[in-house]
Enzyme design. Structure first.
Site, short mmCIF file in Angstrom:
data_model
loop_
_atom_site.label_atom_id
_atom_site.label_comp_id
_atom_site.label_asym_id
_atom_site.label_seq_id
_atom_site.Cartn_x
_atom_site.Cartn_y
_atom_site.Cartn_z
N ASP A 145 3.10 -4.47 8.23
CA ASP A 145 1.85 -3.74 8.04
C ASP A 145 0.70 -4.73 8.12
O ASP A 145 0.49 -5.54 7.20
CB ASP A 145 1.87 -3.03 6.68
CG ASP A 145 0.55 -2.32 6.37
OD1 ASP A 145 -0.35 -2.30 7.23
OD2 ASP A 145 0.43 -1.77 5.25
N HIS B 96 0.87 -1.18 0.00
CA HIS B 96 0.00 0.00 0.00
C HIS B 96 0.90 1.23 0.00
O HIS B 96 2.02 1.19 0.51
CB HIS B 96 -0.88 -0.03 1.26
CG HIS B 96 -1.96 0.99 1.31
ND1 HIS B 96 -1.72 2.31 1.63
CD2 HIS B 96 -3.30 0.89 1.11
CE1 HIS B 96 -2.86 2.98 1.63
NE2 HIS B 96 -3.83 2.14 1.31
N LYS C 213 -10.77 -0.61 9.98
CA LYS C 213 -10.90 -1.84 9.21
C LYS C 213 -11.27 -3.04 10.09
O LYS C 213 -11.46 -4.15 9.58
CB LYS C 213 -9.60 -2.13 8.45
CG LYS C 213 -9.23 -1.07 7.42
CD LYS C 213 -7.95 -1.44 6.68
CE LYS C 213 -7.42 -0.28 5.87
NZ LYS C 213 -8.28 0.13 4.77
N CYS D 80 -4.57 2.40 -3.81
CA CYS D 80 -3.37 2.90 -3.14
C CYS D 80 -2.23 1.88 -3.24
O CYS D 80 -1.42 1.74 -2.32
CB CYS D 80 -3.64 3.26 -1.69
SG CYS D 80 -4.71 4.69 -1.50
N GLN E 209 -4.68 -5.18 7.15
CA GLN E 209 -5.71 -6.10 6.66
C GLN E 209 -5.74 -7.41 7.42
O GLN E 209 -6.76 -8.10 7.42
CB GLN E 209 -5.47 -6.39 5.17
CG GLN E 209 -5.52 -5.18 4.26
CD GLN E 209 -6.91 -4.59 4.12
OE1 GLN E 209 -7.90 -5.24 4.41
NE2 GLN E 209 -6.97 -3.34 3.69
#
Length: 435
Positions: free
Chosen positions: A222, A145, A248, A393, A225
């Protein structure tokens, strides 16, 4: 129907945990609305999840009964707000297996969390682990991202360091074939996505992490998600930093978090200056509070933290293993269903192993001419089906696959097979429009 196998590292269960999806959907008032005269089919949870009533009510209760600023007040409301805010920190820490609540820094999102870590690196950093200059290297991946790409580009521009990246295979998997050549003694940091927001790939991180540790590099993961969808333990992954965001994972917008090993947080300089992050202030100089306060200048997102804690409790009550299995089975169903759509091509893994419920694809008209994702999205919206379109993104990933944009459907604990069927019917309608 695809055969679902349990990937390496996934918990083994004698019986699959099950979700009562209809009971869960009843907790989400928005899911009962209509869009353009059709029942809402929300397939954009990778961009932001919907919020259950319990989260909305927790935020409202805070504002109605406990609203005050934190940390400095001795009055009752201030004490209640502080206890709620710090209690939220402890709840989030427990959810991701952080050894100490003080290792959780509240930010406004994953982007800020990653920028906070990037800010710690400089040519003059007191701690050599954060000292960066010409000849040093940062390694990322081609499926990042922008929030895990642009901060490192800017850092390299400031310091003269070099940015390198692991590639992506045609199947949407991380290409580790040159791992040992890419991560070397010059590498100071490896920052990589755990679960791709565009390809749905869930990266096995152990080889990358092992190699990074062999050369003494720090590792940031990261998990924007993955933490909403999978059981996660920060210590088990053996990384140094984890970034994630509340909106999220059923929580409100405006709050995210950075987990970092405490001794690293102690070595990092402040990100923003102002109130609440100080120890002593004089006109010539200031000393700074220990983590996490050092990184939380100004009035923090108090109600948002309360909402995030409520979201975590909701996820814990449902059970992350049950959510993981639901989405795995739903993804298998969706991959099979989408395979019946003529002219549709899935980007990323086409089997429900090592991938999550985020599926990006292209669609061609009956004459074979590609239909622009924006057109796909508009026709689907007219039918009540909400998907994401664009480069998500993650433009370098689109470039890797030779397209300017993709259409993306993404699932969560409240998504049903009926909604997948609605997507497939909608895509058939799109092709009719462009026949």
């Amino acid at each position: 129907m695809s055969v679902i196998t349990i990937p390496e590292g996934m918990p083994q269960y004698a019986e699959k945990p099950r979700l009562d999806v209809e009971a869960i959907r009843a907790d989400f008032p928005i899911l009962s609305r209509t869009v353009n005269g059709h029942p809402l089919v929300y397939l954009d949870s990778a961009a932001t999840s919907q919020k259950p009533r319990q989260v909305i009510e927790a935020i409202a209760d805070h504002y109605l009964h406990h609203n005050a600023n934190v940390s400095r007040s001795v009055h009752t409301l201030g004490t209640e707000a502080t206890e709620a805010f710090e209690g939220a920190r402890a709840t989030v820490a427990g959810f991701i297996g952080a050894p100490r609540a003080e290792e959780i820094v509240f930010t406004k999102n994953s982007t800020e969390s990653i920028n906070l870590v990037a800010h710690a690196f400089s040519g003059t950093a007191a701690d050599p682990r954060f000292r960066l200059g010409p000849g040093d290297e940062i390694v990322i991946t081609e499926m990042e991202h922008h929030s895990n790409l642009v901060p490192w580009q800017l850092l390299c521009e400031r310091t003269g360091a070099t940015l390198k990246w692991l590639g992506v295979t045609d199947q949407g998997r991380l290409d580790e074939s040159n791992l040992d050549e890419l991560i070397t003694e010059r590498t100071k940091l490896v920052s990589m996505v755990h679960y791709s927001n565009i390809l749905g790939t869930i990266n096995a991180t152990s080889r990358v992490t092992k190699r990074a540790k062999e050369v003494g590099a720090l590792v940031l993961l990261d998990c924007s998600q993955s933490i909403p969808h999978l059981p996660f333990d920060a210590v088990d992954y053996g990384v140094d930093f984890v970034a994630f965001t509340g909106h999220k994972m059923l929580g409100p917008t405006g709050i995210g978090a950075l987990w970092g090993r405490y001794e690293l947080l102690e070595a990092m300089p402040p990100f923003l200056g102002g109130g609440s992050m100080v120890e002593t202030v004089t006109m010539p100089r200031t000393t700074f509070a220990p983590p996490p306060a050092r990184f939380e200048a100004g009035t923090p997102p108090i109600a948002e933290a309360v909402g995030l804690a409520a979201a975590v409790r909701y996820l814990q009550e449902v059970g992350m293993e049950a959510i993981q299995w639901h989405e795995k089975e739903l993804t298998a169903y969706a991959l099979d269903a989408l395979a019946t759509v003529p002219g549709l091509h899935v980007f990323g893994p086409t089997v429900p192993v090592g991938r999550g419920g985020t599926i990006s694809f292209s669609l061609a008209a009956p004459d074979g001419i590609p239909i622009h994702p924006h057109d796909v999205g508009q026709v689907l919206d007219s039918l009540g089906v909400q998907v994401r379109v664009g480069h998500h993104c993650a433009r370098p990933t689109c470039v890797r696959f030779g397209v300017a944009a993709m259409t993306r459907a993404s699932f969560y604990l409240y998504t049903t097979t009926d909604e997948v069927d609605a997507l497939v019917r909608g895509l058939a309608q799109v092709r009719k429009v462009f026949a």
